[in-house]
Design a protein around this motif. Structure first.
Motif, PDB file in Angstrom:
ATOM      1  N   HIS A   1      -0.947 -15.758  -5.471  1.00  0.00           N
ATOM      2  CA  HIS A   1      -1.655 -16.906  -6.005  1.00  0.00           C
ATOM      3  C   HIS A   1      -2.923 -16.464  -6.730  1.00  0.00           C
ATOM      4  N   GLU A   2      -3.113 -16.950  -7.951  1.00  0.00           N
ATOM      5  CA  GLU A   2      -4.241 -16.609  -8.812  1.00  0.00           C
ATOM      6  C   GLU A   2      -4.309 -15.107  -9.090  1.00  0.00           C
ATOM      7  N   LYS A   3      -3.169 -14.427  -8.974  1.00  0.00           N
ATOM      8  CA  LYS A   3      -3.060 -12.993  -9.251  1.00  0.00           C
ATOM      9  C   LYS A   3      -4.080 -12.183  -8.447  1.00  0.00           C
ATOM     10  N   ALA A   4      -4.253 -12.576  -7.188  1.00  0.00           N
ATOM     11  CA  ALA A   4      -5.201 -11.891  -6.312  1.00  0.00           C
ATOM     12  C   ALA A   4      -4.651 -11.862  -4.896  1.00  0.00           C
ATOM     13  N   ILE A   5      -4.905 -10.768  -4.210  1.00  0.00           N
ATOM     14  CA  ILE A   5      -4.476 -10.608  -2.822  1.00  0.00           C
ATOM     15  C   ILE A   5      -5.687 -10.814  -1.920  1.00  0.00           C
ATOM     16  N   SER A   6      -5.593 -11.760  -1.017  1.00  0.00           N
ATOM     17  CA  SER A   6      -6.688 -12.031  -0.094  1.00  0.00           C
ATOM     18  C   SER A   6      -6.827 -10.890   0.907  1.00  0.00           C
ATOM     19  N   PRO A   7      -8.004 -10.246   0.999  1.00  0.00           N
ATOM     20  CA  PRO A   7      -8.198  -9.177   1.996  1.00  0.00           C
ATOM     21  C   PRO A   7      -7.968  -9.671   3.412  1.00  0.00           C
ATOM     22  N   GLY A   8      -8.396 -10.907   3.695  1.00  0.00           N
ATOM     23  CA  GLY A   8      -8.164 -11.471   5.015  1.00  0.00           C
ATOM     24  C   GLY A   8      -6.689 -11.667   5.295  1.00  0.00           C
ATOM     25  N   GLY A   9      -5.954 -12.124   4.280  1.00  0.00           N
ATOM     26  CA  GLY A   9      -4.511 -12.296   4.431  1.00  0.00           C
ATOM     27  C   GLY A   9      -3.803 -10.976   4.662  1.00  0.00           C
ATOM     28  N   LEU A  10      -4.218  -9.940   3.931  1.00  0.00           N
ATOM     29  CA  LEU A  10      -3.648  -8.609   4.129  1.00  0.00           C
ATOM     30  C   LEU A  10      -3.948  -8.098   5.531  1.00  0.00           C
ATOM     31  N   PHE A  11      -5.190  -8.248   5.974  1.00  0.00           N
ATOM     32  CA  PHE A  11      -5.598  -7.772   7.301  1.00  0.00           C
ATOM     33  C   PHE A  11      -4.767  -8.430   8.400  1.00  0.00           C
ATOM     34  N   LEU A  12      -4.635  -9.743   8.331  1.00  0.00           N
ATOM     35  CA  LEU A  12      -3.868 -10.459   9.349  1.00  0.00           C
ATOM     36  C   LEU A  12      -2.386 -10.071   9.299  1.00  0.00           C
ATOM     37  N   SER A  13      -1.858  -9.882   8.104  1.00  0.00           N
ATOM     38  CA  SER A  13      -0.448  -9.521   7.960  1.00  0.00           C
ATOM     39  C   SER A  13      -0.156  -8.117   8.483  1.00  0.00           C
ATOM     40  N   ALA A  14      -1.170  -7.258   8.463  1.00  0.00           N
ATOM     41  CA  ALA A  14      -0.978  -5.872   8.912  1.00  0.00           C
ATOM     42  C   ALA A  14      -1.204  -5.697  10.405  1.00  0.00           C
ATOM     43  N   LEU A  15      -1.679  -6.722  11.101  1.00  0.00           N
ATOM     44  CA  LEU A  15      -2.020  -6.562  12.520  1.00  0.00           C
ATOM     45  C   LEU A  15      -0.794  -6.249  13.379  1.00  0.00           C
ATOM     46  N   ILE A  16       0.296  -6.978  13.202  1.00  0.00           N
ATOM     47  CA  ILE A  16       1.484  -6.741  14.032  1.00  0.00           C
ATOM     48  C   ILE A  16       2.073  -5.352  13.776  1.00  0.00           C
ATOM     49  N   PRO A  17       2.337  -4.960  12.516  1.00  0.00           N
ATOM     50  CA  PRO A  17       2.859  -3.596  12.311  1.00  0.00           C
ATOM     51  C   PRO A  17       1.886  -2.514  12.756  1.00  0.00           C
ATOM     52  N   THR A  18       0.578  -2.766  12.639  1.00  0.00           N
ATOM     53  CA  THR A  18      -0.406  -1.797  13.123  1.00  0.00           C
ATOM     54  C   THR A  18      -0.328  -1.663  14.639  1.00  0.00           C
ATOM     55  N   ALA A  19      -0.164  -2.782  15.329  1.00  0.00           N
ATOM     56  CA  ALA A  19      -0.042  -2.760  16.793  1.00  0.00           C
ATOM     57  C   ALA A  19       1.215  -2.001  17.222  1.00  0.00           C
ATOM     58  N   ILE A  20       2.310  -2.204  16.513  1.00  0.00           N
ATOM     59  CA  ILE A  20       3.547  -1.479  16.827  1.00  0.00           C
ATOM     60  C   ILE A  20       3.360   0.018  16.618  1.00  0.00           C
ATOM     61  N   ALA A  21       2.711   0.388  15.517  1.00  0.00           N
ATOM     62  CA  ALA A  21       2.439   1.808  15.274  1.00  0.00           C
ATOM     63  C   ALA A  21       1.529   2.385  16.352  1.00  0.00           C
ATOM     64  N   ALA A  22       0.528   1.609  16.785  1.00  0.00           N
ATOM     65  CA  ALA A  22      -0.383   2.068  17.827  1.00  0.00           C
ATOM     66  C   ALA A  22       0.352   2.337  19.130  1.00  0.00           C
ATOM     67  N   VAL A  23       1.273   1.442  19.490  1.00  0.00           N
ATOM     68  CA  VAL A  23       2.067   1.632  20.711  1.00  0.00           C
ATOM     69  C   VAL A  23       2.897   2.903  20.617  1.00  0.00           C
ATOM     70  N   CYS A  24       3.511   3.130  19.484  1.00  0.00           N
ATOM     71  CA  CYS A  24       4.364   4.315  19.314  1.00  0.00           C
ATOM     72  C   CYS A  24       3.551   5.610  19.388  1.00  0.00           C
ATOM     73  N   PHE A  25       2.401   5.639  18.730  1.00  0.00           N
ATOM     74  CA  PHE A  25       1.595   6.859  18.697  1.00  0.00           C
ATOM     75  C   PHE A  25       0.829   7.102  19.990  1.00  0.00           C
ATOM     76  N   ARG A  26       0.458   6.037  20.677  1.00  0.00           N
ATOM     77  CA  ARG A  26      -0.412   6.189  21.835  1.00  0.00           C
ATOM     78  C   ARG A  26       0.344   6.231  23.153  1.00  0.00           C
ATOM     79  N   PHE A  27       1.428   5.500  23.249  1.00  0.00           N
ATOM     80  CA  PHE A  27       2.055   5.327  24.566  1.00  0.00           C
ATOM     81  C   PHE A  27       3.455   5.959  24.669  1.00  0.00           C
ATOM     82  N   PHE A  28       4.020   6.443  23.541  1.00  0.00           N
ATOM     83  CA  PHE A  28       5.322   7.105  23.607  1.00  0.00           C
ATOM     84  C   PHE A  28       5.135   8.592  23.903  1.00  0.00           C
TER      85      PHE A  28
END
Length: 425
Positions: free
Chosen positions: A398-425
């Motif tokens: 929308h408006e040819k712009a990516i919301s930093p807040g939207g990106l941050f929130l969208s990356a939280l779940i995949p970041t959490a999954i990566a954290a579990v794999c790197f830290r607890f596996f």
């Protein structure tokens, strides 16, 4: 207060303003759409690729005013701009039609072989297989290819804005962690691999299998989550048909030469005088065989390089506060601290500063690098290839712009999954 100390504080303040500016770019672009007299200025300030270059210029002018012009020039000459130059070259080469067609063709063949809907399979492979390619063709190249494929096959169609943001979040995280199967492809690993003696075998044993699990889990859950939207897309306009339409006009010899240039650039990644010379030869080749080319992504590449160069200039004055923070953390705090700090500074700069801390244990070294790559998708500045993906995909939001807040929130779940794999596996 002496001049050097005052300059350090001012540099930290400018860096904070630059980070805040990156989170405000969508606001400036909104002003550009509303303004009648200053739309050009607001649009310039709303370009995320310009932000860090702009504030780097402010820092250099400040050094000139507080010390002298000679010191400002000396500071610039002391910085290492190899990474911005490398990302520029690799983005342009990887974004050419022959390279894109080859990867699209590989992905489409695998997608047809899977017992899934073609769109589901293609989407899954774009977010899993291509980011893992980054361990061999470098993360910037993988980001460029994945973003172009997602643009042509999905973002250019009528998909929900929520799907675009969540796709971007998973893409950024998966590219950040997908390059750690080797010791030369991910910038944060490259910064420490030689000094700490990390080779490919070490990376595979300690990082690679964990990263692969996280990449596939992230791609799988998002594919399942948007399965209805993907199945509803018109398959006739997908990646497969587009790739096949280009196949007949691209000789395999031309494709092979493109990959030779790509491989040579990766091989000489530490020597800009070499890979820039090769790049000039590459430009000559594309001009001689322009019937096999689309428009080269020179503008996009230069803007991304400008962004990264600005980050290098601003980051060079942040060592005084970042390094003590890293030195004072235990391994658990260091992992999560590196993940969080990566959101506000380039993860390669973070691992480089960590490598300067004497006496780091092996577990602390692992925690630092694992945390840095885990947080590489939270913001556009977190990982060097992110601006490349941003530049390719931003026009479809929308408006040819990516919301930093939207990106941050969208990356939280995949970041959490990566954290579990790197830290607890």
């Amino acid at each position: 207060m002496n001049t050097e100390l005052m300059l350090q504080y001012c540099a930290a303040g400018i860096f904070a303003l630059a980070v805040l500016h990156t989170f405000s770019t969508k606001y400036f672009l909104h002003l550009a759409h509303q303004s009648k007299h200053h739309a050009g200025l607001w649009h310039l300030l709303g370009e995320v690729e310009v932000v860090f270059g702009f504030w780097a210029c402010v820092l250099v002018l400040l050094i000139s005013a507080m010390v002298n012009q000679k010191e400002a020039i000396h500071y610039l000459e002391a910085q290492n701009f190899t990474e911005p130059l490398f990302v520029f070259v690799i983005l342009v080469i990887a974004g050419t039609r022959p390279v894109l067609w080859f990867v699209q063709n590989v992905v489409s063949r695998i997608a047809r072989a899977l017992p899934l809907n073609t769109q589901l399979a293609s989407y899954f492979l774009c977010l899993s297989l291509v980011p893992l390619f980054g361990s061999f063709i470098t993360e910037p190249a993988a980001m460029t290819l994945a973003a172009l494929m997602l643009r042509d096959s999905f973002f250019s169609k009528a998909i929900p804005e929520k799907m675009k943001y969540m796709t971007l979040g998973v893409l950024f995280v998966n590219v950040s962690i997908g390059g750690v199967l080797t010791s030369f492809a991910a910038p944060p690993v490259l910064m420490v691999a030689e000094k700490w003696g990390w080779d490919i075998a070490f990376m595979m044993q300690n990082f690679g299998w964990r990263a692969a699990i996280a990449v596939f889990v992230n791609a799988l859950w998002l594919t399942v989550f948007f399965r209805r939207e993907l199945c509803a897309l018109d398959q006739d306009a997908g990646t497969d048909s587009k790739a096949q339409s280009a196949t007949a006009t691209i000789p395999l010899s031309v494709v092979a030469i493109h990959f030779l240039f790509l491989a040579a650039t990766v091989w000489f990644a530490h020597y800009p005088v070499v890979f820039l010379g090769l790049f000039l030869f590459f430009l000559g080749f594309t001009e001689a065989y322009q019937q096999f080319q689309d428009r080269l992504m020179l503008r996009e590449g230069l803007l991304v390089a400008f962004f990264l160069a600005g980050l290098v200039v601003l980051g060079g004055k942040q060592e005084w506060w970042l390094q003590p923070i890293l030195a004072g953390m235990n391994t658990t705090v260091l992992f999560f601290g590196a993940t969080g700090l990566t959101a506000i500074t380039d993860n390669a700069a973070l691992t480089y500063l960590g490598s300067l801390v004497s006496g780091l244990s092996d577990s602390a070294k692992y925690a630092l690098v694992a945390g840095a790559v885990t947080g590489g998708g939270l913001t556009v500045i977190a990982n060097a290839p992110n601006p490349a993906g941003y530049a390719i995909l931003k026009d479809y939001f929308h408006e040819k712009a990516i919301s930093p807040g939207g990106l941050f929130l969208s990356a939280l779940i995949p970041t959490a999954i990566a954290a579990v794999c790197f830290r607890f596996f």
